[in-house]
Design a protein around this motif. Sequence first.
Motif, PDB file in Angstrom:
ATOM      1  N   MET A 107     -13.202   1.692 -20.862  1.00 27.73           N
ATOM      2  CA  MET A 107     -11.991   1.238 -20.183  1.00 27.73           C
ATOM      3  C   MET A 107     -10.814   1.383 -21.119  1.00 27.73           C
ATOM      4  O   MET A 107     -10.952   1.187 -22.335  1.00 27.73           O
ATOM      5  N   ILE A 108      -9.684   1.688 -20.513  1.00 23.08           N
ATOM      6  CA  ILE A 108      -8.444   1.731 -21.300  1.00 23.08           C
ATOM      7  C   ILE A 108      -7.481   0.706 -20.704  1.00 23.08           C
ATOM      8  O   ILE A 108      -7.191   0.739 -19.507  1.00 23.08           O
ATOM      9  N   PHE A 109      -7.013  -0.197 -21.570  1.00 26.91           N
ATOM     10  CA  PHE A 109      -5.925  -1.102 -21.193  1.00 26.91           C
ATOM     11  C   PHE A 109      -4.754  -0.812 -22.128  1.00 26.91           C
ATOM     12  O   PHE A 109      -4.940  -0.269 -23.219  1.00 26.91           O
ATOM     13  N   THR A 110      -3.561  -1.206 -21.692  1.00 21.59           N
ATOM     14  CA  THR A 110      -2.393  -0.970 -22.539  1.00 21.59           C
ATOM     15  C   THR A 110      -2.406  -1.896 -23.756  1.00 21.59           C
ATOM     16  O   THR A 110      -2.014  -1.497 -24.852  1.00 21.59           O
ATOM     17  N   MET A 111      -2.850  -3.122 -23.555  1.00 16.13           N
ATOM     18  CA  MET A 111      -2.869  -4.069 -24.680  1.00 16.13           C
ATOM     19  C   MET A 111      -3.964  -5.122 -24.477  1.00 16.13           C
ATOM     20  O   MET A 111      -4.387  -5.361 -23.339  1.00 16.13           O
ATOM     21  N   PRO A 112      -4.424  -5.749 -25.575  1.00 14.27           N
ATOM     22  CA  PRO A 112      -5.557  -6.690 -25.470  1.00 14.27           C
ATOM     23  C   PRO A 112      -5.297  -7.838 -24.502  1.00 14.27           C
ATOM     24  O   PRO A 112      -6.222  -8.321 -23.855  1.00 14.27           O
ATOM     25  N   GLU A 113      -4.038  -8.253 -24.352  1.00 17.82           N
ATOM     26  CA  GLU A 113      -3.715  -9.372 -23.453  1.00 17.82           C
ATOM     27  C   GLU A 113      -4.095  -9.068 -22.005  1.00 17.82           C
ATOM     28  O   GLU A 113      -4.200  -9.964 -21.176  1.00 17.82           O
ATOM     29  N   PHE A 114      -4.267  -7.787 -21.674  1.00 12.87           N
ATOM     30  CA  PHE A 114      -4.514  -7.418 -20.275  1.00 12.87           C
ATOM     31  C   PHE A 114      -5.992  -7.414 -19.890  1.00 12.87           C
ATOM     32  O   PHE A 114      -6.337  -7.145 -18.745  1.00 12.87           O
ATOM     33  N   LEU A 115      -6.863  -7.674 -20.859  1.00 11.66           N
ATOM     34  CA  LEU A 115      -8.303  -7.669 -20.566  1.00 11.66           C
ATOM     35  C   LEU A 115      -8.633  -8.645 -19.448  1.00 11.66           C
ATOM     36  O   LEU A 115      -8.211  -9.799 -19.481  1.00 11.66           O
ATOM     37  N   ILE A 116      -9.411  -8.196 -18.472  1.00  7.61           N
ATOM     38  CA  ILE A 116      -9.755  -9.062 -17.349  1.00  7.61           C
ATOM     39  C   ILE A 116     -11.003  -9.873 -17.732  1.00  7.61           C
ATOM     40  O   ILE A 116     -12.020  -9.288 -18.131  1.00  7.61           O
ATOM     41  N   PRO A 117     -10.936 -11.210 -17.650  1.00  3.89           N
ATOM     42  CA  PRO A 117     -12.106 -12.005 -18.031  1.00  3.89           C
ATOM     43  C   PRO A 117     -13.324 -11.604 -17.198  1.00  3.89           C
ATOM     44  O   PRO A 117     -13.194 -11.346 -16.004  1.00  3.89           O
ATOM     45  N   GLY A 118     -14.482 -11.520 -17.866  1.00  7.74           N
ATOM     46  CA  GLY A 118     -15.720 -11.180 -17.144  1.00  7.74           C
ATOM     47  C   GLY A 118     -16.124  -9.722 -17.295  1.00  7.74           C
ATOM     48  O   GLY A 118     -17.104  -9.286 -16.703  1.00  7.74           O
ATOM     49  N   MET A 119     -15.373  -8.968 -18.089  1.00  7.77           N
ATOM     50  CA  MET A 119     -15.748  -7.560 -18.264  1.00  7.77           C
ATOM     51  C   MET A 119     -16.896  -7.461 -19.254  1.00  7.77           C
ATOM     52  O   MET A 119     -16.868  -8.098 -20.303  1.00  7.77           O
ATOM     53  N   THR A 120     -17.882  -6.634 -18.899  1.00  7.80           N
ATOM     54  CA  THR A 120     -19.019  -6.495 -19.812  1.00  7.80           C
ATOM     55  C   THR A 120     -19.076  -5.093 -20.433  1.00  7.80           C
ATOM     56  O   THR A 120     -19.980  -4.806 -21.215  1.00  7.80           O
ATOM     57  N   VAL A 121     -18.151  -4.245 -20.067  1.00  3.01           N
ATOM     58  CA  VAL A 121     -18.134  -2.875 -20.608  1.00  3.01           C
ATOM     59  C   VAL A 121     -17.945  -2.955 -22.125  1.00  3.01           C
ATOM     60  O   VAL A 121     -17.076  -3.698 -22.612  1.00  3.01           O
ATOM     61  N   LYS A 122     -18.782  -2.198 -22.863  1.00  2.27           N
ATOM     62  CA  LYS A 122     -18.742  -2.350 -24.327  1.00  2.27           C
ATOM     63  C   LYS A 122     -17.590  -1.580 -24.962  1.00  2.27           C
ATOM     64  O   LYS A 122     -17.054  -1.973 -25.980  1.00  2.27           O
ATOM     65  N   ARG A 123     -17.272  -0.430 -24.354  1.00  7.32           N
ATOM     66  CA  ARG A 123     -16.241   0.399 -24.992  1.00  7.32           C
ATOM     67  C   ARG A 123     -14.900   0.159 -24.298  1.00  7.32           C
ATOM     68  O   ARG A 123     -14.652   0.662 -23.203  1.00  7.32           O
ATOM     69  N   ILE A 124     -14.082  -0.670 -24.931  1.00 10.29           N
ATOM     70  CA  ILE A 124     -12.754  -0.939 -24.374  1.00 10.29           C
ATOM     71  C   ILE A 124     -11.727  -0.583 -25.431  1.00 10.29           C
ATOM     72  O   ILE A 124     -11.817  -1.048 -26.577  1.00 10.29           O
ATOM     73  N   VAL A 125     -10.780   0.278 -25.050  1.00  5.21           N
ATOM     74  CA  VAL A 125      -9.756   0.660 -26.028  1.00  5.21           C
ATOM     75  C   VAL A 125      -8.375   0.327 -25.472  1.00  5.21           C
ATOM     76  O   VAL A 125      -8.197   0.237 -24.258  1.00  5.21           O
ATOM     77  N   PHE A 126      -7.446   0.140 -26.400  1.00  8.76           N
ATOM     78  CA  PHE A 126      -6.092  -0.232 -25.999  1.00  8.76           C
ATOM     79  C   PHE A 126      -5.168   0.921 -26.351  1.00  8.76           C
ATOM     80  O   PHE A 126      -4.974   1.238 -27.534  1.00  8.76           O
ATOM     81  N   ILE A 127      -4.666   1.569 -25.309  1.00  7.29           N
ATOM     82  CA  ILE A 127      -3.834   2.754 -25.516  1.00  7.29           C
ATOM     83  C   ILE A 127      -2.582   2.616 -24.642  1.00  7.29           C
ATOM     84  O   ILE A 127      -2.682   2.688 -23.411  1.00  7.29           O
ATOM     85  N   PRO A 128      -1.435   2.411 -25.243  1.00  2.49           N
ATOM     86  CA  PRO A 128      -0.232   2.340 -24.398  1.00  2.49           C
ATOM     87  C   PRO A 128       0.160   3.720 -23.886  1.00  2.49           C
ATOM     88  O   PRO A 128      -0.182   4.732 -24.511  1.00  2.49           O
ATOM     89  N   PRO A 129       0.840   3.767 -22.755  1.00  2.00           N
ATOM     90  CA  PRO A 129       1.326   5.060 -22.255  1.00  2.00           C
ATOM     91  C   PRO A 129       2.424   5.632 -23.164  1.00  2.00           C
ATOM     92  O   PRO A 129       2.714   5.063 -24.228  1.00  2.00           O
TER      93      PRO A 129
END
Length: 425
Positions: free
Chosen positions: A180-202
């Motif tokens: 998953m790609i989110f713009t920033m850590p604050e945007f993580l949705i609680p309950g996600m179990t995906v192991k590979r999460i990266v933060f990449i701004p546009p």
Amino acid sequence: MLPEVHVGRRSALISCQIDHYRLIVGDELIDEIFGLAHKLKGLKVCEINSTAFGGGVAELLPRLVPFMEALGLDVDWRLIHAPTEFFTITKAFHNALQGKPHTLLESEKSLYLQVNEQTAKLLEERYDVIIVHDPQPAALRYFAGQRDAKWIWRCHIDSSHPSEEVSQFLLPYLNLYDAMIFTMPEFLIPGMTVKRIVFIPPAIDPLATKNMDLPLDICKRAMADSGVDPTRPVLLQVSRFDPWKDPLGVIKAYQLVKQECREVQLVFIGAMAADDPEGWALMDQVEEEAAKDPDIFVFNNLAGIGNAEVNMFQRGSDVIVQKSIREGFGLVVSEAFWKEKPVVAGNAGGIPLQFPDAFRWYLVENIEDCAERILHLLRKPGARGAFGRAGRERVRQHFLLPRLVRDRLRLIRDLVDGREPQRSS
Ligand code: UDP
């Protein structure tokens, strides 16, 4: 077959232009991109979203896809095909992920899943990597199965305060993704179990028509041609007609400014996105307000306002406003800073990321502060210049297209090589 968006024959052009970015972002970054791409040549990638027009994703993909193709990846951009009711539902999901309470109806769940199931059937080609953007096609991975592809979900939304009901509904579908790609850590949705999460701004493309250098006198002439007086102060907000962008709040802030500065004008440039049926009603409200004041101008993409015009208005305006209440990123902020323009913006989501540290006073929480900061800038041209230059440097370092390409290639490499996931921050 899923509808494809053709980005034209720009690949060849961009390929010779990649070296032009060296002058702007430096050799190290461009060399790293070529190094990463060398190992990924021929990889088949599919980008899937819901619209080719309006909004940040539709803005990004026409720049990203040709860039990645020029690097030797084989990239398709495909759209989900759905009736308007579907987009009404997914706009409600979007709003709910941004924190608006929403009671999910069984009929909404069922149409959402039905469209995703049909879309999965239409996805016929084989891909190595499939990148799905935002909630509209998010259940695609569930209906399509793994198909030997690596699946990435890219969330562009400010999902820092998601509605429990909608996030609980989407989570089982989201948790099937490989990354998953989110713009920033604050945007993580609680309950996600995906192991590979990266933060990449546009990022924005400095070489695109929207951002390329243009002489100021031409920009001012184009504004005058639209009826705006470029010899008087101009405030500009460029954004979809979306309540989270608070255009009615911008009008109120402008009215406060006008009490002190009679000459000021306010321009809205507001696209109508194909996947955003809510926009029409808000545009009517903004136009109703504008009809009462000859110094408020409302232009939209239906009236022939394209990338070149947005560029000219951004360059020719005195203060750029982006009074968002929630904001995934807000490409318009980087676009304005790149043009060395001062920005007064909502202290929301991805906007503060883009602000140079010394100018965070211009991030606002309410209408009164917004008006105060605008007036301050209108009265102090020197402050406008210093702010704009600091903004451009911040964008140059962090928010230009090559950095985004590099970060995506790193993720794709890690996925196809099966490297151990590490949460970035
Ligand atoms: N935009 C445009 N014309 C308009 C309104 C918006 O070209 O009338 C562009 C704007 O320049 C920016 C993008 O659409 O590149 C909007 O992206 P942003 O991240 O600011 O907001 P989003 O719509 O994704 O929430």
